[in-house]
Motif scaffolding. Structure first.
Motif, PDB file in Angstrom:
ATOM      1  N   GLU A 145       0.838  -1.185   0.000  1.00 38.75           N
ATOM      2  CA  GLU A 145       0.000   0.000   0.000  1.00 38.75           C
ATOM      3  C   GLU A 145       0.881   1.246   0.000  1.00 38.75           C
ATOM      4  OE1 GLU A 145      -3.310   0.349  -0.259  1.00 38.75           O
ATOM      5  OE2 GLU A 145      -3.407  -1.821  -0.569  1.00 38.75           O
ATOM      6  N   PRO A 146       0.612   2.231  -0.871  1.00 45.18           N
ATOM      7  CA  PRO A 146       1.491   3.394  -0.952  1.00 45.18           C
ATOM      8  C   PRO A 146       1.537   4.187   0.349  1.00 45.18           C
ATOM      9  CG  PRO A 146       0.006   3.289  -2.857  1.00 45.18           C
ATOM     10  CD  PRO A 146      -0.490   2.292  -1.855  1.00 45.18           C
ATOM     11  N   ALA A 147       2.736   4.616   0.708  1.00 49.01           N
ATOM     12  CA  ALA A 147       2.934   5.579   1.792  1.00 49.01           C
ATOM     13  C   ALA A 147       3.263   6.921   1.138  1.00 49.01           C
ATOM     14  CB  ALA A 147       4.078   5.126   2.708  1.00 49.01           C
ATOM     15  N   TYR A 148       2.585   7.974   1.566  1.00 49.11           N
ATOM     16  CA  TYR A 148       2.715   9.270   0.896  1.00 49.11           C
ATOM     17  C   TYR A 148       3.487  10.252   1.761  1.00 49.11           C
ATOM     18  CZ  TYR A 148      -0.895   7.564  -2.293  1.00 49.11           C
ATOM     19  OH  TYR A 148      -1.603   6.828  -3.219  1.00 49.11           O
ATOM     20  N   LEU A 149       4.281  11.067   1.114  1.00 50.18           N
ATOM     21  CA  LEU A 149       4.918  12.199   1.760  1.00 50.18           C
ATOM     22  C   LEU A 149       4.938  13.364   0.783  1.00 50.18           C
ATOM     23  CD1 LEU A 149       8.775  11.807   1.819  1.00 50.18           C
ATOM     24  CD2 LEU A 149       7.339  10.025   0.886  1.00 50.18           C
ATOM     25  N   GLU A 150       5.073  14.561   1.292  1.00 52.02           N
ATOM     26  CA  GLU A 150       5.027  15.756   0.458  1.00 52.02           C
ATOM     27  C   GLU A 150       6.309  16.557   0.611  1.00 52.02           C
ATOM     28  OE1 GLU A 150       1.576  18.066   1.340  1.00 52.02           O
ATOM     29  OE2 GLU A 150       0.306  16.917  -0.037  1.00 52.02           O
ATOM     30  N   ALA A 151       6.808  17.014  -0.533  1.00 49.81           N
ATOM     31  CA  ALA A 151       7.949  17.930  -0.545  1.00 49.81           C
ATOM     32  C   ALA A 151       7.413  19.332  -0.784  1.00 49.81           C
ATOM     33  CB  ALA A 151       8.937  17.536  -1.636  1.00 49.81           C
ATOM     34  N   HIS A 152       7.597  20.217   0.193  1.00 51.62           N
ATOM     35  CA  HIS A 152       7.140  21.600   0.090  1.00 51.62           C
ATOM     36  C   HIS A 152       8.338  22.491  -0.236  1.00 51.62           C
ATOM     37  CE1 HIS A 152       2.887  21.500   1.644  1.00 51.62           C
ATOM     38  NE2 HIS A 152       3.292  20.257   1.865  1.00 51.62           N
ATOM     39  N   TYR A 153       8.113  23.429  -1.171  1.00 52.56           N
ATOM     40  CA  TYR A 153       9.205  24.268  -1.662  1.00 52.56           C
ATOM     41  C   TYR A 153       9.034  25.703  -1.172  1.00 52.56           C
ATOM     42  CZ  TYR A 153       9.071  20.335  -4.911  1.00 52.56           C
ATOM     43  OH  TYR A 153       9.009  19.084  -5.455  1.00 52.56           O
ATOM     44  N   GLN A 154      10.143  26.304  -0.801  1.00 52.69           N
ATOM     45  CA  GLN A 154      10.174  27.721  -0.464  1.00 52.69           C
ATOM     46  C   GLN A 154      11.253  28.380  -1.316  1.00 52.69           C
ATOM     47  OE1 GLN A 154       8.209  29.639   1.641  1.00 52.69           O
ATOM     48  NE2 GLN A 154       9.329  31.286   0.637  1.00 52.69           N
ATOM     49  N   CYS A 155      10.810  29.040  -2.399  1.00 54.28           N
ATOM     50  CA  CYS A 155      11.757  29.722  -3.272  1.00 54.28           C
ATOM     51  C   CYS A 155      12.143  31.052  -2.635  1.00 54.28           C
ATOM     52  CB  CYS A 155      11.152  29.959  -4.655  1.00 54.28           C
ATOM     53  SG  CYS A 155      10.959  28.457  -5.650  1.00 54.28           S
ATOM     54  N   VAL A 156      13.438  31.293  -2.502  1.00 54.93           N
ATOM     55  CA  VAL A 156      13.932  32.539  -1.921  1.00 54.93           C
ATOM     56  C   VAL A 156      14.660  33.390  -2.953  1.00 54.93           C
ATOM     57  CG1 VAL A 156      14.069  31.627   0.409  1.00 54.93           C
ATOM     58  CG2 VAL A 156      16.006  31.325  -1.133  1.00 54.93           C
ATOM     59  N   ALA A 157      14.888  32.839  -4.149  1.00 55.97           N
ATOM     60  CA  ALA A 157      15.524  33.589  -5.236  1.00 55.97           C
ATOM     61  C   ALA A 157      15.190  32.884  -6.545  1.00 55.97           C
ATOM     62  CB  ALA A 157      17.037  33.668  -5.040  1.00 55.97           C
ATOM     63  N   ARG A 158      15.397  33.598  -7.630  1.00 55.57           N
ATOM     64  CA  ARG A 158      15.163  32.982  -8.941  1.00 55.57           C
ATOM     65  C   ARG A 158      16.306  32.045  -9.295  1.00 55.57           C
ATOM     66  NH1 ARG A 158      11.728  35.943 -13.114  1.00 55.57           N
ATOM     67  NH2 ARG A 158      10.199  37.016 -11.838  1.00 55.57           N
ATOM     68  N   GLY A 159      15.952  30.949  -9.949  1.00 58.16           N
ATOM     69  CA  GLY A 159      16.960  29.972 -10.345  1.00 58.16           C
ATOM     70  C   GLY A 159      16.392  28.570 -10.333  1.00 58.16           C
ATOM     71  N   ARG A 160      17.282  27.592 -10.448  1.00 61.91           N
ATOM     72  CA  ARG A 160      16.905  26.174 -10.431  1.00 61.91           C
ATOM     73  C   ARG A 160      17.769  25.421  -9.437  1.00 61.91           C
ATOM     74  NH1 ARG A 160      15.525  23.047 -16.010  1.00 61.91           N
ATOM     75  NH2 ARG A 160      13.529  24.049 -16.449  1.00 61.91           N
ATOM     76  N   VAL A 161      17.161  24.431  -8.789  1.00 62.17           N
ATOM     77  CA  VAL A 161      17.925  23.585  -7.864  1.00 62.17           C
ATOM     78  C   VAL A 161      17.628  22.122  -8.170  1.00 62.17           C
ATOM     79  CG1 VAL A 161      17.945  25.319  -6.032  1.00 62.17           C
ATOM     80  CG2 VAL A 161      16.113  23.606  -6.095  1.00 62.17           C
TER      81      VAL A 161
END
Length: 395
Positions: A145-161
């Motif tokens: 059975e799938p276990a779920y988690l969430e990745a929350h993002y906080q952008c503090v500047a323009r760009g890519r990570v």
């Protein structure tokens, strides 16, 4: 029950012990707690169950601890359509407008269970984006059975990570997956502009091609690499918002007000004139002067119309703002001939000529009518004369 391991490399514990006194039955679950030192070994485990004060039941188990890659483990993400996608088969690029990604984990083997530790996540550049895990991030038990988690993002500047997620389930090697979080700025690689539908000869992967590249400071230059001939009164560009290869449903875009700069305004006027709705206006319709929405997977047409003021050539620079990304900007040269001019005298002479022709035609018709009437009268006179000279005989 009492659990005992024959090796210190195994630390079994009892979970979920329940007893139903009415039915006189019970159940329990054992978590074996394999360590890296126990990997690949068979470790005896005893389970002693006290039935009565005088009776014990002793059961021996052999636990084989795994090692290396956890092959039955699947980790993936939910795209914008809530479809489950795996990292092994799909690339994930999170757009600038998305603030969280739902991830899932499961074991493919039916009946299998495996404890996993608290998940860890890192950003390649915390000065651009910080990531926080929620949901099942604290650890738990993997099963089908799938276990779920969430990745929350906080952008503090323009760009890519680059985001790196690590799941640890000893004694197996940690499982690591990576994806891209876009915090805006830079070019939008999903965007292309062409002189034909789905073309990219103007803008490719968000970058203006050399043929259409003109800087604002160079608008007064002689000629660009792409020239619109004097006979053309407009040019049509096709703006395409690709879905991409990351299976996330794509990114709906918003295009701002279109700006048109001319190197020589005295030679040329240029403006946006949308095509009529139809097959040639693109799957997303026509883009107006004020811009508009560009949903993922659609094409919009942009028609630039021209009015030549005098002979010459002028560079034209088209700028389209995009939300959270660099502007779309491309240029070309429009050549002009002297426009046709209609003078007042010519119009008077032309009107006089037309009037003279009409009068001539009317006189010709009148003359023809008079001639026909004259012929008819002459014919009737001859007929009457003939009858008078040959009277009819009587008996």
């Amino acid at each position: 029950p009492e659990l005992t391991s024959a090796s210190p490399d195994l630390s079994p514990r009892l979970d979920d012990f329940t007893v139903d006194k009415i039915e006189r039955e019970g159940s329990f679950q054992i978590t074996f707690g394999c360590t890296a030192q126990a990997a690949g070994k068979l470790v005896p485990v005893s389970v002693r169950m006290k039935i009565t004060n005088q009776t014990d039941v002793l059961v021996w188990l052999l636990k084989e601890c795994g090692s290396g890659e956890l092959k039955d483990f699947t980790i993936g993400f939910l795209n914008k359509n809530d479809e489950m996608k795996t990292f092994k088969q799909n690339k994930l690029v999170v757009d600038a407008l998305t603030v969280a990604t739902t991830l899932y984990m499961l074991l493919a083997e039916q009946g299998a269970q495996l404890e996993f530790k608290a998940a860890s996540v890192t950003s390649s550049d915390p000065n651009v984006a910080r990531i926080e895990l929620r949901g099942a991030a604290a650890g738990g038990v993997l099963n089908p059975e799938p276990a779920y988690l969430e990745a929350h993002y906080q952008c503090v500047a323009r760009g890519r990570v680059t985001v790196t997620l690590t799941i640890s389930a000893p004694p197996y090697d940690p499982t690591t997956v990576q994806w891209i979080k876009d915090c805006g700025g830079g070019v939008n690689e999903r965007l292309s502009v062409g002189t034909s539908p789905l073309g990219s000869d103007v803008v490719s992967l968000g970058q203006t091609t050399e043929v259409f590249k003109i800087d604002y400071a160079d608008l007064g230059a002689q000629v660009s690499r792409f020239v619109v001939p004097p006979s053309a009164s407009f040019i049509v560009f096709h703006i395409y918002n690709a879905v991409g290869e990351d299976s996330d449903g794509g990114l709906d875009m918003t295009l701002g007000k279109v700006s048109i700069s001319r190197g020589k305004p005295s030679v040329l006027a240029a403006f946006v004139k949308p095509l009529a709705q139809g097959v040639f206006s693109g799957t997303g319709g026509a883009l107006g002067p004020s811009g508009g929405d560009l949903p993922a997977g659609t094409v919009k047409t942009l028609r630039i119309s021209f009015v030549c003021k005098r002979a010459g050539a002028s560079n034209v620079l088209v700028t389209i703002p995009t939300l959270n990304y660099e502007n779309i900007e491309f240029g070309f040269t429009k050549e002009c001939h002297n426009p046709r001019k209609v003078k007042g005298r010519s119009m008077l002479r032309t009107s006089g000529s037309i009037f003279a022709a009409l009068v001539t035609a009317a006189l010709a018709i009148l003359a023809a009518v008079l001639y026909i009437n004259l012929k008819q009268r002459s014919a009737r006179a001859e007929l009457l004369s003939a009858r008078s000279s040959h009277p009819s005989s009587t008996s």
